[in-house]
Motif scaffolding. Sequence first.
Motif, mmCIF file in Angstrom:
data_model
loop_
_atom_site.group_PDB
_atom_site.id
_atom_site.type_symbol
_atom_site.label_atom_id
_atom_site.label_comp_id
_atom_site.label_asym_id
_atom_site.label_seq_id
_atom_site.Cartn_x
_atom_site.Cartn_y
_atom_site.Cartn_z
ATOM 1 N N GLU A 60 -0.449 -6.532 10.717
ATOM 2 C CA GLU A 60 0.308 -6.053 9.558
ATOM 3 C C GLU A 60 1.805 -6.026 9.853
ATOM 4 O OE1 GLU A 60 0.116 -2.536 6.190
ATOM 5 O OE2 GLU A 60 -0.549 -2.109 8.222
ATOM 6 N N CYS A 74 4.476 -7.811 7.467
ATOM 7 C CA CYS A 74 5.654 -7.135 6.914
ATOM 8 C C CYS A 74 6.939 -7.824 7.354
ATOM 9 C CB CYS A 74 5.669 -5.667 7.349
ATOM 10 S SG CYS A 74 4.343 -4.669 6.631
ATOM 11 N N HIS A 94 3.046 -2.048 1.241
ATOM 12 C CA HIS A 94 2.781 -1.870 2.678
ATOM 13 C C HIS A 94 3.450 -0.628 3.240
ATOM 14 C CE1 HIS A 94 0.635 -5.543 3.811
ATOM 15 N NE2 HIS A 94 1.338 -6.155 2.886
ATOM 16 N N THR A 95 4.134 0.154 2.386
ATOM 17 C CA THR A 95 4.891 1.307 2.876
ATOM 18 C C THR A 95 4.407 2.620 2.288
ATOM 19 O OG1 THR A 95 6.831 -0.134 3.040
ATOM 20 C CG2 THR A 95 7.229 2.238 3.149
ATOM 21 N N TYR A 118 1.728 4.288 1.510
ATOM 22 C CA TYR A 118 0.614 5.116 1.979
ATOM 23 C C TYR A 118 0.786 5.577 3.427
ATOM 24 C CZ TYR A 118 -0.849 0.825 4.289
ATOM 25 O OH TYR A 118 -0.892 -0.300 5.073
ATOM 26 N N LYS A 119 1.883 5.202 4.077
ATOM 27 C CA LYS A 119 2.080 5.527 5.491
ATOM 28 C C LYS A 119 2.884 6.820 5.625
ATOM 29 C CE LYS A 119 1.951 0.666 6.849
ATOM 30 N NZ LYS A 119 2.724 -0.464 7.346
ATOM 31 N N PHE A 120 2.405 7.689 6.472
ATOM 32 C CA PHE A 120 3.080 8.976 6.677
ATOM 33 C C PHE A 120 4.210 8.778 7.674
ATOM 34 C CE2 PHE A 120 3.665 13.085 8.755
ATOM 35 C CZ PHE A 120 3.832 13.899 7.645
ATOM 36 N N ASP A 121 5.412 9.137 7.257
ATOM 37 C CA ASP A 121 6.611 9.021 8.086
ATOM 38 C C ASP A 121 7.021 10.435 8.510
ATOM 39 O OD1 ASP A 121 8.986 8.530 9.303
ATOM 40 O OD2 ASP A 121 9.854 7.319 7.699
ATOM 41 N N SER A 152 11.474 6.041 5.597
ATOM 42 C CA SER A 152 10.684 5.418 4.529
ATOM 43 C C SER A 152 11.051 5.962 3.154
ATOM 44 C CB SER A 152 9.194 5.629 4.791
ATOM 45 O OG SER A 152 8.890 7.017 4.822
ATOM 46 N N HIS A 202 4.100 8.359 -2.464
ATOM 47 C CA HIS A 202 4.896 8.582 -1.250
ATOM 48 C C HIS A 202 5.562 9.953 -1.272
ATOM 49 C CE1 HIS A 202 8.114 7.784 1.754
ATOM 50 N NE2 HIS A 202 7.179 7.050 2.315
ATOM 51 N N HIS A 207 -8.048 1.510 6.384
ATOM 52 C CA HIS A 207 -6.922 2.286 6.911
ATOM 53 C C HIS A 207 -6.098 2.922 5.795
ATOM 54 C CE1 HIS A 207 -5.221 -1.716 6.081
ATOM 55 N NE2 HIS A 207 -4.056 -1.120 5.944
ATOM 56 N N MET A 208 -6.362 2.562 4.528
ATOM 57 C CA MET A 208 -5.674 3.166 3.393
ATOM 58 C C MET A 208 -6.535 4.219 2.689
ATOM 59 S SD MET A 208 -4.044 -0.339 1.819
ATOM 60 C CE MET A 208 -3.298 0.478 0.424
#
Length: 851
Positions: free
Chosen positions: A416, A420, A449-450, A452-455, A483, A514, A613-614
Motif C-alpha cells: 500500500e 500511495c 487511502h488516508t 480510515y488511518k489513525f494518526d 493527516s 476522519h 484492515h479497514m
Amino acid sequence: MSRFFATGSDSESEESSSADEITPKATGTTFSKHIVCCPLRFRFEELTNIIKTIRNAMKIRDMSKCLEEFEQLYRAFLKSKTIVDKEGVPQFYIRLLADLEDYLNQLWEDKEGKKKMNKNNAKALSTLRQKIRKYNKDFETEIVSYKEVLNCSPNDEESESEEDEESEDWGSDSVDSGGESEDNEGAAASLAVVFLKKYVCFNLELLSLFLFDGFKRKRHKKMEQVDEEADEEGEGEEGGWEKVKGGVPLVKEKPKMFAKGTEINNAVVIKKLNEILQARGKKGTDRSAQIELFHALAGISNENNLGEGILVKIKFNIIASLYDYNTNLAAFMKAEMWKKCLECIDELLDILFENSNIFIGENIAEDSENLAISDQPFRVRGCILTLVERMDEEFTKIMQNTDPHSQEYVDNLKDEGRVCGIIDRLLQYLESKGSTEEVCRVYLRRIMHTYYKFDYKAHRRSLGLQGETKSEQDQEESEGEDSAIIMDRLCKFIYAKDRTDRIRTCAILCHIYHHALHSRWYQARDLMLMSHLQDNIQHADPPVQILYNRTMVQLGICAFRQGMIKDAHNALLDIQSSGRAKELLGQGLLMRNMQERNAEQEKIEKRRQVPFHMHINLELLECVYLVSAMLLEIPYMAAHEFDARRRMISKQFHHQLRVGERQPLLGPPESMREHVVAASKAMKMGDWRTCHSFIINEKMNSKVWDLFPETQRVREMLVRKIQEESLRTYLFTYSSVYDSISMATLSEMFELELPTVHSIISKMIINEELMASLDQPTQTVVMHRTEPTSLQNMTLQLAEKLGGLVENNERVFDLKQGVYGGYFNRDQKGGYQQRQNYQRGGYRNQNQSSY
C-alpha cells in the motif's frame, strides 16, 4: 555385458565410491544372496506411493484423506532432504504440488460443490488450501518453470502430455520410456530382473542422461517443424538445450521479433506493435507470451534509440495487457503480475517526468499521434489516470482475496505504501498538466487511502496536546503536515472544484469519518448536518451507502467517547436495529440471506466488501450500542414502570434482557452481551458498584475498552455515567418510600460531588420527572407524595384497557349496522362521548384528587 553378470574372483570386484550406486560383489558365477537396498530408490518409491494415494483421493474428493496424505508426503520429503540437495527436486513432486494447488483452488471456487461437502471435508479443504499455498512458496520457481514447460508443449503430442510420473528426474522403472530401442545394457538389466528377487538400481546418472537425450531429440524435431529458421541460425544462439539440474528439461526461448537483417525504425516497430495488438483478446492467444513480446519490443526500441514517444506507447500496452491477463473481473492478479504492473507504472511515470515534451490523453486520436523523434512534441493516445485507478482497484481485489489471518496478507499490505507513492507521483504530474476533473479524481483516491488511518499526532492536536518535551515538539515540526491538514486541504479542493455529486459526497463522508476517528466530534457532527446527506443517501450507489454507514458508525463511536450517550445511540440505532451490521458495513455476507441472491449477485456483493484492515470491530460496535442503550433505557424504565404506553428506546437491548431472563440457570457472565445484561440488572436496583464491575473488568477491557485510543479517559467517563444514571434510577425506583433524603447521603452512596448531585436532582424536578422540592438550608430532598401507588397504577391501566375495549366494540357494532362514519358522529347524539370523557378523564381526575 552388464556388470551384474560379470565373472571373476573377489579380487576383481569393484567397490563403488558413489553414495547412490552400490555394486554387489560377484563370487564365481553366482550372486551374493545379500540384497543391497538403494536409498534413492527407497525414497523414490515412498514418495510415489503417497502421491498415488493423494491422486486417488483427489478423484473422489476426499479432502480429509488428501490432508492426511499431504502431511505424510511433507514428512517423507523432509527425510529425503539429503538426496534432494544432491539430485534436485524431482519433477513428479513439483507436478503434484502444482496440480494439487490448482485442484484446491477449483474446489474453493465451486460454491455449489462446497455446500454439498460434509463438515470434515469442508474443514479439511480450508486447512489444506492454506497449507499448500504456504508450502508452495518454497517451490515457486520450480512450479513456474513447470507450468511454462506445460504451456509450451502442444496438446496433440501424446508422447509429451502423457508422461508417466515415475519416469521423471529421479530415475525410472523401465528404460524404454524415451521411445528408443533397447541397447545391450537394457537387455542385460531386464535379464537381471528374472534372476534377482530385488534388483539393484542402475547408474541413475547414466539413465537420466539417456532419458533426457531422447526427450531432447523429440523436442528438436518438433522445433524444426514449427520454425525452420531456428535450424538455420543455430540453437546455440537463440534457444540452445542444456542440462538443467532439478528436472526442468528446457530453457524458454526469447521471442523472435524481426527477420534477420531487417532495418529497425519507427514504422517497423509500430507495425509490429499493431500486429501484436490485433491478436489481443482472440481465442487461443497466449496472454503471457503477448506480454513478453511487448517487453521485447520495448527493449528493441531502447536499443535502437527510437525515442520516448513509442516507448510510452508500448508501456501503455504492457500495463493494459497485465490487467487483461485475467479475463474474469472477479479474479485478482497474481503476485508476479502485480509486481510487474507496479514496476511498469513507475517506469512510465519516470519517462513522463523526465520528458516534459510528451503529451498524453484520451482525446488524442490515433491518426494524430506523433511517436517519432522530431521538432514537434510527442503526442500519445492513453490515460495514465485510468491505469492508476485500475491499479488501485486491483490492490483492493488482492486484499479482498487474501486470507486476513495469514502472513501473506501482511506482506501484501506492505504494497500500500508503494501504491500511495504512485498516486502521489501521479498527483504531482496532473497538478501541472491535468484538468481539474482529473485532479479531483486523484485527490479522492488519495483520500480513500488516508481517511480510515489513525494518526496519533493528529489525535494529540485535536485534543489540544502538544509535544511534552522539546525533542517531541521538534520531531512534530520536522514531520510536517499531519493527516488532518492533508485531509482538510484535499477535501476543500474537491468541495470547491468538483462538479460531480459522487466525488464530493465520498470526500465529505471520508472527511467526517476522519474527524470522528480523531475525536473531533463537533466538526464531524456539523459537517454531517450541513451536508444533508441523510436526506437522499438512499438514492446513492451501494459503495457510497456502505461508506455512509461506516461514517455514521464512526460518528456514533466518537460521540460515545466524548460522553454524549444519546447522540451515540441515535447514530448507531439504524445500523444495529437492522441486525445486518456486518452486511451494511461491507464486512461480509450473512448466511441466512444466501438463498435470496443468486451466484452473480453474490459475486457483485463480494466485490463491494471492504478489505480486512479497514474493518470496524463489530463486537466493539455492539458493546458501545448496548451500553448506550443501557444508560438511556434503565432510568426510563424506572420512571415509567407502570405506564401502559411506555415506548422502547432500543428493541435490541430489550431483546437481550428477555434472553437473559429466560435462562434457567444464571452463572457468571462470559460474553460481552451477558456482561451488559448483568450490569443492567444491577443498575435497575441502583447498585452502581456492581454495575461498574460488570462493565469494566479484565475481560471487557481486553475485548472492547483497550481498543479505544485514550483508553483510561473512556473508562473514567463510563464510571461517571454509571454513577449518574444509577442515581437517577435509584430516585425513580425508591422515591415512594422516602419522605425526604439528604443530598449528602446520596453523594456518599454514589461517590459523586455534592454539586453534581444537586444538579441532577434539580434537573429532574424541573423536567417534572421527580415530584419533590429542595430544602436548601438542610440540603435535603423533600418528596411530595403525588405519585400513585402500585394499586392505583394498576387501576389506571385497567381503566385504559377497558376504554379501548369499549371503543373497539362500538366500532364493530357500527360496521355491522352499515352506518359509515357513525362512530365519529356519536358526539352529536350524546351519551357516548360523555362516557368516554368519564372513563378517560373523569375517573383519572377523581383519582388524582383522592391522592
